[in-house]
Write a protein that holds these residues in place. Structure first.
Motif: not given
Ligand code: SF4
Ligand code: SF4
Lengths: 186, 298
Positions: A38, A40, A45, A73-74
């Motif tokens: 899941g 995004p 990455y 990471c968003a």
């Molecule tokens: S919080 Fe960061 S690591 Fe977790 S799904 Fe969202 S973007 Fe990916």
């Protein structure tokens, strides 16, 4: 994929520290891959988030803190919401960023610079001054704002305040940040 | 009764500039529905994403300064329209339930925060405190004939333990409001997918890819417009739509409303208070469609 020599490279202090700061137990992860499925930002990455979790269990500090993923990471909370073992994965990602910052691992300079510019603005005015934030970012990164074509759209609609909103309590806000910086947080 | 609908209001920094239209339309709609929003005096920035990516105590302290100010206002709840502010305020409150954490936070503050208030989004207050019946009753100009894709963004309802409202995978509160206003609401499968958030400046490629996906699906489903509840989502989808088009060789031309703007239209409020002219992708064609329901039915 490179091999990891666990006998020589496992850093258990690192595992403990991440566990303590994030209040999460990394060993609960059984590598189902839900978090990555899941995520995004997986497409940018260098290490998918479930692998970050596995590397964490193996105490691979250098690899993790030196990754691009932790900066990209968003913080969308998708991984946290979907982990079958109720691990707050996003919080672990946050903590990894905190550690990378403290220990000088910065793989995405522009992302860090943007965050720094933002907080600098908060420290100075009490509220973020968006235009100022962007200008500081441009000055610091030495890159002319690649969004320059948006300028007329933004300005014509008065979508960006051209002056900072200084609040009365800006000293209080500034003190919050200074007290934090003066703290040796472990 | 009316005191129950009085709140300490936290507009958030973007409400002063990039999302002025959200801010104004929120105030207009709340007032029309009998809610009283009292601004938290001298509120400061919650630190947004940058603060919590630096440190959790720092982030909580920037939020807690505002929660502490609200505590002296004689209200039960703090209300904010912005999901990013909401997350920070709620996470701060959630973590401060632990005394150790609360102590660390208060050590950074001039005035300690007792953590005695609840925080909710304007969306939550509309659904739970005002109620669908009252909203439907107040409609003067139903949004008949327009198809909209409701887009919540990633933060409004997640993580569920903290946000404690609606469904984290398939939220429906905004859908229900838009339905009550008379719109044709699409079952938009990407309603909680990330738009790229705050990476617009530092990593535009991320926003182009993620927001492009959202616009693409909305268009393919036949949406006349996307409806958001988040200033960052709105900016990525609307202001950056031309950038997305340029990078993806697309021709998206989808207006991206704040749900409060459409609510204001349906409630028949003064259009000047809704700041529709601030939208970058022009909304007039869609709005025109509402005004002429027969033409839209063809
Ligand atoms: S919080 Fe960061 S690591 Fe977790 S799904 Fe969202 S973007 Fe990916
Ligand atoms: S979702 Fe949870 S258990 Fe599954 S791989 Fe990710 S962190 Fe591990």
């Amino acid at each position: 994929m490179e091999c990891i020599r666990l006998d020589s490279s496992i850093n258990s202090g690192f595992i403990d520290q991440v566990a303590r700061e994030s209040e999460q137990d990394p060993y609960l992860c059984y590598q189902c891959g839900n978090c990555t499925a899941g995520c995004p930002n997986n497409f940018v990455y260098d290490i998918p988030v479930h692998r970050i979790m596995r590397l964490l269990q193996a105490g691979q500090k250098e690899t993790i803190l030196g990754s691009h993923s932790i900066w990209l990471c968003a913080t969308c909370e998708s991984c946290t919401t979907r982990c079958p073992n109720n691990i707050d994965v996003a919080r672990i990602m946050d903590v990894l960023r905190h550690m990378a910052r403290r220990e000088g691992y910065v793989t995405e300079k522009r992302v860090k610079q943007f965050n720094d510019s933002f907080l600098h603005s908060v420290q100075k005015h009490g509220r973020v001054f968006e235009l100022g934030t962007v200008m500081r970012f441009v000055a610091r990164t030495g890159r002319f704002w690649t969004d320059v074509e948006l300028g007329p759209k933004v300005l014509a609609r008065g979508k960006m305040a051209t002056r900072a909103h200084n609040i009365q309590g800006k000293e209080q806000v500034s003190k919050i940040i200074n007290r934090f910086l003066g703290d040796e947080r472990k | 009764m009316s005191s129950e609908l009085t709140y300490a209001y936290y507009p958030g920094c973007s409400g002063l500039s990039t999302s002025l239209d959200y801010e104004r339309s929120t105030r207009a709609v709340c007032s029309a529905l009998g809610m009283t929003l009292k601004d938290i005096p001298d509120w400061s920035c919650c630190g947004s994403t940058p603060a919590h990516t630096v440190d959790h105590v720092l982030s909580a302290a920037l939020s807690a300064r505002n929660l502490a100010l609200a505590e002296s206002m004689g209200v039960q709840s703090v209300l904010t329209p912005c999901p990013s502010c909401l997350t920070n305020l709620k996470v701060a409150g959630h973590r401060m339930e632990k005394d150790d954490f609360k102590k660390e936070v208060n050590a950074l503050l001039d005035h300690p925060c007792a953590n005695s208030l609840t925080t909710k989004s304007v969306l939550q207050a509309l659904v739970q405190d005002v109620g669908m019946d009252k909203i439907a009753e107040r409609v003067r100009k139903p949004l008949k004939g327009i198809k909209v894709a409701p887009y919540y963004g990633c933060l409004m309802n997640r993580p569920p333990e903290v946000m404690d409202f609606d469904d984290p995978e398939n939220p429906v509160s905004m859908d229900r409001i838009l339905q009550a206003l008379g719109a044709d609401v699409l079952d938009f499968p990407l309603k909680v997918e990330c738009c790229g958030g705050s990476f617009g400046v530092a990593r535009k490629d991320v926003v182009v890819h993620l927001s492009g996906k959202l616009l693409g699906l909305a268009r393919d489903m036949g949406a006349d417009a996307v409806v958001t509840a988040c200033p960052l989502c709105q900016m990525n989808l609307d202001l950056r739509q031309s950038q997305i088009n340029a990078h993806l060789k697309e021709t998206f031309n989808l207006p991206v409303f704040y749900y409060t703007q459409l609510a204001g239209v349906a409630l028949g409020l003064d259009p000047d208070h809704l700041l529709l002219k601030k939208l970058v992708v022009k909304p007039w064609k869609v709005l025109h469609k509402i005004q002429e329901p027969e033409a839209a039915a063809v």
